[in-house]
Design an enzyme around this catalytic site. Structure first.
Site, PDB file in Angstrom:
ATOM      1  N   TYR A  87      31.950   1.419   6.418  1.00  0.00           N
ATOM      2  CA  TYR A  87      30.962   0.410   6.015  1.00  0.00           C
ATOM      3  C   TYR A  87      30.157   0.010   7.245  1.00  0.00           C
ATOM      4  O   TYR A  87      30.678  -0.656   8.146  1.00  0.00           O
ATOM      5  CB  TYR A  87      31.666  -0.808   5.413  1.00  0.00           C
ATOM      6  CG  TYR A  87      32.304  -0.539   4.078  1.00  0.00           C
ATOM      7  CD1 TYR A  87      31.533  -0.474   2.918  1.00  0.00           C
ATOM      8  CD2 TYR A  87      33.681  -0.343   3.971  1.00  0.00           C
ATOM      9  CE1 TYR A  87      32.121  -0.228   1.690  1.00  0.00           C
ATOM     10  CE2 TYR A  87      34.274  -0.096   2.741  1.00  0.00           C
ATOM     11  CZ  TYR A  87      33.490  -0.042   1.608  1.00  0.00           C
ATOM     12  OH  TYR A  87      34.074   0.198   0.388  1.00  0.00           O
TER      13      TYR A  87
ATOM     14  N   TYR B 103      23.163   7.564  10.239  1.00  0.00           N
ATOM     15  CA  TYR B 103      22.419   6.374   9.824  1.00  0.00           C
ATOM     16  C   TYR B 103      21.454   5.932  10.907  1.00  0.00           C
ATOM     17  O   TYR B 103      21.664   6.204  12.092  1.00  0.00           O
ATOM     18  CB  TYR B 103      23.386   5.194   9.589  1.00  0.00           C
ATOM     19  CG  TYR B 103      24.438   5.436   8.547  1.00  0.00           C
ATOM     20  CD1 TYR B 103      24.224   5.048   7.227  1.00  0.00           C
ATOM     21  CD2 TYR B 103      25.659   6.018   8.881  1.00  0.00           C
ATOM     22  CE1 TYR B 103      25.195   5.239   6.260  1.00  0.00           C
ATOM     23  CE2 TYR B 103      26.640   6.221   7.928  1.00  0.00           C
ATOM     24  CZ  TYR B 103      26.409   5.836   6.620  1.00  0.00           C
ATOM     25  OH  TYR B 103      27.368   6.028   5.669  1.00  0.00           O
TER      26      TYR B 103
ATOM     27  N   ASP C 219      23.617   1.645  -0.026  1.00  0.00           N
ATOM     28  CA  ASP C 219      23.326   0.303  -0.518  1.00  0.00           C
ATOM     29  C   ASP C 219      21.984   0.316  -1.240  1.00  0.00           C
ATOM     30  O   ASP C 219      21.128   1.160  -0.975  1.00  0.00           O
ATOM     31  CB  ASP C 219      23.236  -0.692   0.648  1.00  0.00           C
ATOM     32  CG  ASP C 219      24.582  -0.880   1.346  1.00  0.00           C
ATOM     33  OD1 ASP C 219      25.626  -0.598   0.720  1.00  0.00           O
ATOM     34  OD2 ASP C 219      24.575  -1.290   2.523  1.00  0.00           O
TER      35      ASP C 219
END
Ligand SMILES: [Zn+2]
Ligand SMILES: [Zn+2]
Length: 418
Positions: free
Chosen positions: A379, A309, A243
């Site tokens: 996502y 992440y 992103d």
């Protein structure tokens, strides 16, 4: 016509068999130039040019090669104008550095059909097509002219001789550079993002820039390459993308930069790497740069590495509840419908993905830092927040309280072993 530039090599073989002689007898004095006459049996023997084959045939027939008073009925004289074609090559390639090239030609389809008719009529099964002979002969001459290599794969330039119009078309192939990038800046998209209102032409809305964002990873990486190569533009291919407001950390994300229509190809890659890192300092960094070819773009686009992440989440819950939810989630399938925020550019469908591992690394009153590893294409923001139930199960649902993502970083792209 005996060509002067290439003495016949001693290893050349060309046996005038009865079958070959039979073809020669039928085709003799039928208005073919030596190139086209010899080419009727061009796939017999080796080491000879077609005019040299024609000469041998004439000797075997005991008659001199006829002098043509009209342009050759097959090639129309295409093989007699090398100086003209080389002049066009010189003009069209002026100012373009190239070391590898490929030659092609465009012919009047009727001429090519006529050639096949003649093969049948003269009874040859070893003819070489005018187009392939022309391409080879032009290639040999360009090799000498430019000191470059004629190649069939990964050329720098493709030269296309259009015989009906006499034009020479040049296609300049891109330079390809691969590497890995890190991104610190939470305002940068990966690629140049044209303004939605004007599609890049420049308008009041975008302040005349033609862009939605002032810069991008692509532009910061490409700029030194464009000025060093004189390239006219770039394309940027990432192994996925983060992103805009996510950082890209760890060893970075694999990418391929395409430099379009470069005038110069001999570039100092370590110096360019240093220049990117100097000019983009604090925003983007690149490393492990290496030249590659177009196949690397496909490899990068097809890779499906897992990714790690770090997510900072805010919500009215407790560390214990988050921990419990995370222990439930690892390894189980989640169903993700295309997120609302990308639905305008991606097909609406449901994907099955897995969070492979997840742990709470820090928690305060209402902020929780989670590290997780997920399958390619998951996502993460939607998995945390739920996206109105479009991701199921999701973390908000599992802890029983709405959660929002405050910050997201990609810690690692696991595209290589270890
Ligand atoms: Zn001819
Ligand atoms: Zn605009």
């Amino acid at each position: 016509m005996q060509t002067s530039e290439s003495p016949v090599p001693e290893t050349a073989t060309f046996e005038v068999t009865p079958a070959v002689l039979h073809v020669a007898e039928r085709a003799f004095e039928r208005g073919l130039c030596p190139e086209c006459f010899g080419r009727l049996v061009g796939r017999y023997g080796h080491g000879l040019t077609n005019p040299e084959r024609a000469q041998r045939l004439a000797v075997s027939l005991g008659r001199p090669l006829p002098l043509l008073t009209h342009p050759c009925s097959l090639c129309g004289g295409a093989f007699d104008r090398w100086d003209v074609w080389l002049g066009r090559v010189r003009t069209a390639t002026e100012g373009w550095e190239y070391h590898r090239f490929n030659c092609g030609s465009r012919w009047d389809p009727e001429r090519l059909a006529h050639e096949e008719t003649l093969w049948t009529e003269f009874g040859t099964t070893g003819g070489e097509s005018a187009r392939s002979a022309f391409n080879r002969e032009l290639g040999k001459r360009v090799e000498k002219l430019a000191g470059a290599d004629g190649v069939t794969s990964q050329p720098d330039l493709v030269l296309l001789a259009d015989l009906p119009t006499g034009r020479l078309e040049v296609t300049v192939l891109p330079l390809y550079v691969r590497g890995r990038y890190l991104k610190e800046d939470r305002t940068l998209p990966q690629t140049r993002w044209p303004c939605r209102r004007c599609q890049g032409r420049g308008c009041d809305f975008c302040g005349g820039t033609g862009k939605t964002y002032a810069s991008s990873v692509e532009e910061l990486v490409a700029a030194p390459f464009l000025s060093a190569s004189g390239g006219e533009g770039s394309r940027f291919h990432g192994m996925g993308r983060e992103d805009i407001n996510a950082r890209m950390l760890g060893t970075g994300r694999p990418f391929v930069l395409e430099v379009l229509r470069p005038r110069r190809r001999t570039l100092d890659l370590p110096a360019l790497e240093a220049e990117v890192n100097r000019t983009a300092a604090g925003r983007v960094a690149v490393h492990e740069l290496a030249w590659c070819d177009g196949a690397e773009v496909v490899r990068i686009k097809e890779a499906t590495p897992t990714k790690s992440y770090r997510v900072v989440v805010r919500g009215s819950t407790t560390g214990a509840k988050v921990n419990e939810a995370l222990s439930f989630v690892a390894g189980r399938p989640i169903a993700q419908r295309t997120p609302t925020r990308v639905a305008h550019r991606r097909a609406d469908r449901v994907r099955a993905r897995r969070i492979l591992a997840a742990r709470l690394v820090e928690s305060s009153e209402d902020r929780f830092t989670i590290e997780l590893r997920a399958e390619s294409g998951t996502y993460i923001k939607e998995w945390v927040e739920g996206d109105g139930g479009r991701t199921d199960p999701n973390l908000s649902q599992l802890v029983g309280a709405p959660l929002t993502v405050e910050a997201l970083d990609v810690l690692e792209i696991h595209d290589r072993a270890g």
